[in-house]
Enzyme design. Structure first.
Site, PDB file in Angstrom:
ATOM      1  N   TYR A 267      -2.152  -1.464  10.390  1.00  0.00           N
ATOM      2  CA  TYR A 267      -2.110  -1.523   8.923  1.00  0.00           C
ATOM      3  C   TYR A 267      -0.756  -1.033   8.406  1.00  0.00           C
ATOM      4  O   TYR A 267      -0.107  -1.695   7.586  1.00  0.00           O
ATOM      5  CB  TYR A 267      -3.257  -0.668   8.369  1.00  0.00           C
ATOM      6  CG  TYR A 267      -3.499  -0.811   6.889  1.00  0.00           C
ATOM      7  CD1 TYR A 267      -4.262  -1.863   6.393  1.00  0.00           C
ATOM      8  CD2 TYR A 267      -2.984   0.108   5.978  1.00  0.00           C
ATOM      9  CE1 TYR A 267      -4.504  -1.997   5.026  1.00  0.00           C
ATOM     10  CE2 TYR A 267      -3.217  -0.019   4.620  1.00  0.00           C
ATOM     11  CZ  TYR A 267      -3.983  -1.065   4.146  1.00  0.00           C
ATOM     12  OH  TYR A 267      -4.217  -1.199   2.802  1.00  0.00           O
TER      13      TYR A 267
ATOM     14  N   SER B   5       0.874  -1.173   0.000  1.00  0.00           N
ATOM     15  CA  SER B   5       0.000   0.000   0.000  1.00  0.00           C
ATOM     16  C   SER B   5       0.909   1.220   0.000  1.00  0.00           C
ATOM     17  O   SER B   5       2.092   1.121   0.347  1.00  0.00           O
ATOM     18  CB  SER B   5      -0.836  -0.011   1.288  1.00  0.00           C
ATOM     19  OG  SER B   5      -1.450   1.243   1.502  1.00  0.00           O
TER      20      SER B   5
HETATM   21  P1  NAD Z   1     -11.614  -5.944  -0.087  1.00  0.00           P
HETATM   22  O1  NAD Z   1     -12.177  -5.854   1.296  1.00  0.00           O
HETATM   23  O2  NAD Z   1     -12.453  -5.575  -1.256  1.00  0.00           O
HETATM   24  O3  NAD Z   1     -11.049  -7.401  -0.354  1.00  0.00           O
HETATM   25  C1  NAD Z   1     -10.337  -8.089   0.623  1.00  0.00           C
HETATM   26  C2  NAD Z   1     -10.292  -9.548   0.239  1.00  0.00           C
HETATM   27  O4  NAD Z   1      -9.626 -10.260   1.293  1.00  0.00           O
HETATM   28  C3  NAD Z   1     -11.686 -10.184   0.118  1.00  0.00           C
HETATM   29  O5  NAD Z   1     -11.666 -11.151  -0.911  1.00  0.00           O
HETATM   30  C4  NAD Z   1     -11.872 -10.858   1.474  1.00  0.00           C
HETATM   31  O6  NAD Z   1     -12.770 -11.946   1.445  1.00  0.00           O
HETATM   32  C5  NAD Z   1     -10.454 -11.311   1.740  1.00  0.00           C
HETATM   33  N1  NAD Z   1     -10.197 -11.585   3.152  1.00  0.00           N
HETATM   34  C6  NAD Z   1     -10.386 -10.771   4.215  1.00  0.00           C
HETATM   35  N2  NAD Z   1     -10.075 -11.428   5.346  1.00  0.00           N
HETATM   36  C7  NAD Z   1      -9.656 -12.661   4.981  1.00  0.00           C
HETATM   37  C8  NAD Z   1      -9.195 -13.804   5.684  1.00  0.00           C
HETATM   38  N3  NAD Z   1      -9.104 -13.829   7.021  1.00  0.00           N
HETATM   39  N4  NAD Z   1      -8.887 -14.906   4.979  1.00  0.00           N
HETATM   40  C9  NAD Z   1      -9.012 -14.941   3.619  1.00  0.00           C
HETATM   41  N5  NAD Z   1      -9.417 -13.880   2.905  1.00  0.00           N
HETATM   42  C10 NAD Z   1      -9.744 -12.764   3.574  1.00  0.00           C
HETATM   43  O7  NAD Z   1     -10.270  -5.071  -0.012  1.00  0.00           O
HETATM   44  P2  NAD Z   1      -9.326  -4.463  -1.141  1.00  0.00           P
HETATM   45  O8  NAD Z   1      -9.410  -2.998  -1.030  1.00  0.00           O
HETATM   46  O9  NAD Z   1      -9.533  -5.130  -2.453  1.00  0.00           O
HETATM   47  O10 NAD Z   1      -7.925  -4.876  -0.531  1.00  0.00           O
HETATM   48  C11 NAD Z   1      -7.085  -5.852  -1.101  1.00  0.00           C
HETATM   49  C12 NAD Z   1      -5.647  -5.556  -0.664  1.00  0.00           C
HETATM   50  O11 NAD Z   1      -5.253  -4.304  -1.198  1.00  0.00           O
HETATM   51  C13 NAD Z   1      -5.458  -5.471   0.838  1.00  0.00           C
HETATM   52  O12 NAD Z   1      -4.221  -6.075   1.195  1.00  0.00           O
HETATM   53  C14 NAD Z   1      -5.423  -3.981   1.082  1.00  0.00           C
HETATM   54  O13 NAD Z   1      -4.702  -3.660   2.251  1.00  0.00           O
HETATM   55  C15 NAD Z   1      -4.710  -3.518  -0.162  1.00  0.00           C
HETATM   56  N6  NAD Z   1      -4.885  -2.101  -0.478  1.00  0.00           N
HETATM   57  C16 NAD Z   1      -6.133  -1.587  -0.714  1.00  0.00           C
HETATM   58  C17 NAD Z   1      -6.239  -0.242  -1.025  1.00  0.00           C
HETATM   59  C18 NAD Z   1      -7.568   0.401  -1.311  1.00  0.00           C
HETATM   60  O14 NAD Z   1      -7.599   1.633  -1.418  1.00  0.00           O
HETATM   61  N7  NAD Z   1      -8.638  -0.354  -1.468  1.00  0.00           N
HETATM   62  C19 NAD Z   1      -5.110   0.563  -1.083  1.00  0.00           C
HETATM   63  C20 NAD Z   1      -3.881   0.005  -0.836  1.00  0.00           C
HETATM   64  C21 NAD Z   1      -3.772  -1.335  -0.538  1.00  0.00           C
END
Ligand code: NAD
Length: 264
Positions: free
Chosen positions: A159, A146
């Site tokens: 985080y 991130s």
């Molecule tokens: P999201 O909530 O849409 O998706 C998260 C995914 O992780 C889902 O498929 C969920 O089922 C799965 N998950 C959660 N807990 C779990 C567990 N215990 N076991 C197995 N699967 C699990 O979130 P996102 O925004 O798509 O995030 C995905 C990644 O990207 C994360 O690592 C997040 O930190 C990172 N990220 C997101 C952003 C953003 O702005 N959305 C920015 C930077 C980094």
């Protein structure tokens, strides 16, 4: 038809039932990779996702519901995926959660969960994927960090610690395999409008008595100079590049795609 560059490869993407992970799964499938889905959700919806990805892109798909906080479940998933496909050639550590609170009020069990899912699970999947990659002398490990893997924000201790941690794990994985065909890199997105971020938008709208649209604008402009969300499709295209032969010497980088967030 042009040969797709990931034909015959198998990609396992943790947390791919939603958001960024799903976008990446679709981008890799479009290049011919078989997809192993993981993440939570409704069984019928996940079955439909598998079926639709397989038929749209002509690839094989599987789903393992391992909870990324549970070491034994991760071990079983990796064993089953390798047994089913022969190897995991591309490992995408993407599953992640967020919790926002100042340190003195941070619920201890939320700290443990954030570190377990965002960081420790990637150690487990990586250590279990590497032996087959080393045998094949080819592999791509990509960790979704991130902008918070590079800089901090108040209220996000677990985080930010987990994401800085995974950038470190990325570098060590890259170095330990530097003289092989296995690369490891991190992608550092800025704001992407997924369910994870929608929760933060909703909380801001409720706390400040503003509309959802206004909350989105404020959230973006506080950190992301472009004022626009990064999309899962853009991240998917970067993922495809990192899996390509052209990226064979991209090793141990933390590549931000963040609308200018960390340039400030
Ligand atoms: P999201 O909530 O849409 O998706 C998260 C995914 O992780 C889902 O498929 C969920 O089922 C799965 N998950 C959660 N807990 C779990 C567990 N215990 N076991 C197995 N699967 C699990 O979130 P996102 O925004 O798509 O995030 C995905 C990644 O990207 C994360 O690592 C997040 O930190 C990172 N990220 C997101 C952003 C953003 O702005 N959305 C920015 C930077 C980094």
């Amino acid at each position: 038809m042009q040969t797709r560059q990931l034909n015959g490869k198998t990609a396992l993407i943790t947390g791919s039932t939603s958001g960024i992970g799903l976008g990446i799964a679709q981008a890799l499938a479009a290049e011919g990779a078989n997809i192993v889905f993981n993440g939570f959700g409704e069984a019928a919806q996940i079955a439909e996702l598998q079926k639709q990805t397989a038929s749209q892109f002509g690839v094989k798909t599987a789903y393992f519901g391992a909870d990324m906080t549970q070491r034994q479940q991760i071990e079983q998933m990796m064993k089953d995926a390798i047994a089913q496909f022969g190897s995991v050639d591309i490992l995408f550590n993407n599953a992640g959660i967020q919790h926002v609170a100042n340190i003195e009020a941070f619920p201890v069990e939320r700290w443990d969960a954030v570190i377990a899912i965002n960081l420790t699970s990637a150690f487990h999947t990586t250590r279990l994927a590497l032996p087959v990659m080393q045998k094949n002398n080819w592999g791509r490990i990509i960790n979704i960090a991130s902008a918070h893997g590079l800089v901090a924000s108040a209220g996000k201790s677990a985080y930010v610690a987990s994401k800085h941690g995974i950038v470190g794990l990325t570098k060590v994985t890259a170095l330990e395999n530097a003289q092989t065909g296995i690369t490891c890199n991190a992608i550092c997105p800025g704001w992407v409008l997924t369910p994870l971020v929608q929760k933060q938008v909703d909380a801001r709208a409720a706390a400040n008595g503003i509309s959802i649209d206004q909350a989105k604008r404020e959230l973006l402009l506080e950190k992301q100079p472009s004022g626009e969300f990064v999309t899962p499709e853009q991240l998917g295209a970067l993922a495809v590049f990192l899996c390509s032969d052209a990226a064979a010497q991209v090793r141990g980088v933390a590549w931000n795609m963040d609308g200018g967030w960390v340039a400030q």
